[in-house]
Every structure is written in C-alpha cells, then in structure tokens.
Scaffold this active site. Structure first.
Site, short mmCIF file in Angstrom:
data_model
loop_
_atom_site.label_atom_id
_atom_site.label_comp_id
_atom_site.label_asym_id
_atom_site.label_seq_id
_atom_site.Cartn_x
_atom_site.Cartn_y
_atom_site.Cartn_z
CD GLU A 76 -11.27 4.19 -22.19
OE1 GLU A 76 -10.30 4.10 -22.99
OE2 GLU A 76 -12.07 5.14 -22.18
CD GLU A 96 -16.88 3.88 -27.01
OE1 GLU A 96 -16.56 3.82 -25.80
OE2 GLU A 96 -16.83 4.93 -27.68
CE LYS A 155 -16.72 3.88 -18.75
NZ LYS A 155 -15.56 4.13 -19.65
CG ASP A 160 -14.66 6.94 -17.61
OD1 ASP A 160 -14.75 5.71 -17.47
OD2 ASP A 160 -15.08 7.56 -18.61
CG ASP A 219 -12.34 9.32 -20.15
OD1 ASP A 219 -13.36 8.96 -20.77
OD2 ASP A 219 -11.23 8.75 -20.28
CB SER A 220 -17.04 11.55 -22.90
OG SER A 220 -17.97 11.41 -21.84
O1 KIV Z 1 -16.33 8.65 -21.16
C1 KIV Z 1 -17.40 8.21 -21.59
O2 KIV Z 1 -18.37 8.93 -21.80
C2 KIV Z 1 -17.50 6.77 -21.84
C3 KIV Z 1 -18.73 6.29 -22.53
C4 KIV Z 1 -18.66 6.62 -23.97
C5 KIV Z 1 -18.95 4.85 -22.31
O3 KIV Z 1 -16.61 6.04 -21.52
#
Ligand code: KIV
Length: 261
Positions: free
Chosen positions: A116, A180, A114, A85, A46-47
């Site tokens: 968080e 992280e 994934k 994500d 989600d970056s």
């Molecule tokens: O969204 C992302 O790119 C991440 C990484 C920084 C692990 O969660």
C-alpha cells in the site's frame, strides 16, 4: 483464457476492454469458491484481519499469518494469479525487510505481492529483484489512523496527487494498481492514463477490473461497506443449514442408519 492467468494476461484483458475479476481468499473454502468462479486474480488480503480474525483494522496482521494463508490459497489455486499482501510494518521504511518479507510470500506460493502507498523506490527495487508488485492507492487500510478513519481519498487536488503516484508506480514497474475508495472520475482518468490495469474497489465502474472482499460479496459478515454488493445472503443461508442440523440432532432424526458406519 489459458489455465494459469499471468500478469501478461491481465494486460491483454485491459487492452481488450475485458473486465478483470478479482476477489480475496484466505483458506481452503474461499480459495475453492474463487477457483470455481473462475476469477482472474485472487488476493490473499490482509483484510483477513477483519473478516477472518474479526479485528477492527488490518494493522495487527503479521507476516507469519500472511505466509500461512498464502501457502493454503496458492496450493489450492490452479487458474487465478495469486497475489499476497505485505502486511503493516513489513515493508515501509526498510527495503531489506521488505525484500525478505516479499521473498517469504513468494516462497509460500504467491505469484506477486501487493503493498500500500506510493513506495516508488521500494517497488522498483523489488521488481528489479524479480518480485512482481501490485500497487494500492487511494484509501489504503493500513493507514486508516493516518487518514483519520475510513474516508474517501482523492477529492479535489488530492486526485492529482494520486494520479501522479499511479504514474510513478507504473514507471517503477508495478504490474497493476488497486484504486480504493476514490471518486469514480479520478479512478477513470487514472485508468485512461495507465498502460497497466487498475483494479477498483469503491472507485467506480471504469477501472480495468474490480476486487471485492469475498466475505462482503457472499454476505458472510455483519459489516456491509457501501462499496460492496451482497450477491448472496451467505450468513443467513448457512445459519439456516446449521439450524437444521441442530434441530435434527435434538429431534433424533439425524443420524439415521444411512449415516452410520
Ligand atoms: O486486503 C484486502 O482485501 C485488500 C483489498 C480490499 C484490495 O487490500
């Protein structure tokens, strides 16, 4: 390594002490670059809120956007394990919503999702439903406001809490955990205690693998986080290429007969 990296392969890499290489990807270009580099795991992170949409945080990223980018990356990835994500607001506090959203990402082609934070019961229920889950502890960007900014987590006693959370996520069935922005000693001690691989970002060299946001690694963004290394000054290189195009059009030296139909 076989053609398609599996979750089981990640465990084998950990057992063999072979570092696991992970990078983010969001579209055709970044998926192709990741594939050519033969990375083990591609994260549709989600970056994308930061590096694709140019927003200050990942919070505005929607499920529809994640599904869109996951479909592109999964379709163009042959070798790497593809993890997508779950974005902010798509899982916390509602197991049914989390299940539906995780299913949507898997249907878009992800091999795993994934999420968080220490959502132990949620991870257990997704894993029981056949959805592989990667955990993410330490500085979790979706909680940036709760943390009061981009801050290292896990200093002092907080390191013990993260260690307990990591063990709980493993017990719930997470197949790997991103660590992280935390002290290297904390990440190293968690890595030693776990059977599942740890993937570090700003968490020292002793994690079982490393992940970087592809724009940071390739110098494609203006923002350079301390934990990132610029392996190539991509923005400078590409800008120079495009300036050459612009110069040649203005000088009428492009196109030539060679480029005409
Ligand atoms: O969204 C992302 O790119 C991440 C990484 C920084 C692990 O969660």
């Amino acid at each position: 390594m076989p053609n398609q990296v599996t979750i089981r392969d990640l465990r084998k890499l950990k057992a063999a002490g072979t570092p696991i290489v992970c990078v983010t990807a969001y579209d055709q270009l970044t998926a192709t670059l990741a594939e050519r580099a033969e990375v083990d795991l591609v994260l549709v992170g989600d970056s994308l809120g930061n590096v694709v949409q140019g927003k200050p945080t990942t919070l505005p990223v929607t499920m529809a956007e994640m599904v869109y980018h996951t479909e592109i990356v999964a379709r163009l990835t042959q070798r790497a394990l593809v993890v997508a994500d779950l974005p902010f607001g798509s899982y916390g506090g509602d197991p049914h919503l989390a299940f539906e959203n995780a299913v949507a990402l898997m249907k878009a082609g992800a091999h795993a999702v994934k999420l968080e934070g220490p959502y132990v019961d949620l991870i257990r229920s997704l894993v029981q439903a056949g959805i592989p889950v990667m955990g993410h502890l330490g500085f979790t960007p979706q909680s940036v406001h709760a943390f009061g900014g981009f801050r290292v987590q896990g200093r002092g006693e907080a390191g013990e809490r993260i260690t307990e959370d990591a063990l709980a996520l493993q017990e719930a069935g997470a197949f790997a955990i991103v660590l992280e922005l935390m002290p290297a000693e904390v990440a190293s001690s968690i890595t030693e205690k776990l059977d599942v691989p740890t993937i570090g970002i700003g968490a020292g060299a002793e994690c079982d693998g490393q992940i970087q946001v592809i724009h940071d690694a390739l110098g494609l963004g203006d923002f350079k986080p301390k934990h990132a290394k610029t392996f190539v000054e991509g923005l400078d290189l590409l800008s120079e290429g495009l300036r050459s195009y612009s110069r040649e059009v203005r000088a009428k030296s492009f196109p030539t007969d060679e480029h005409s139909a």
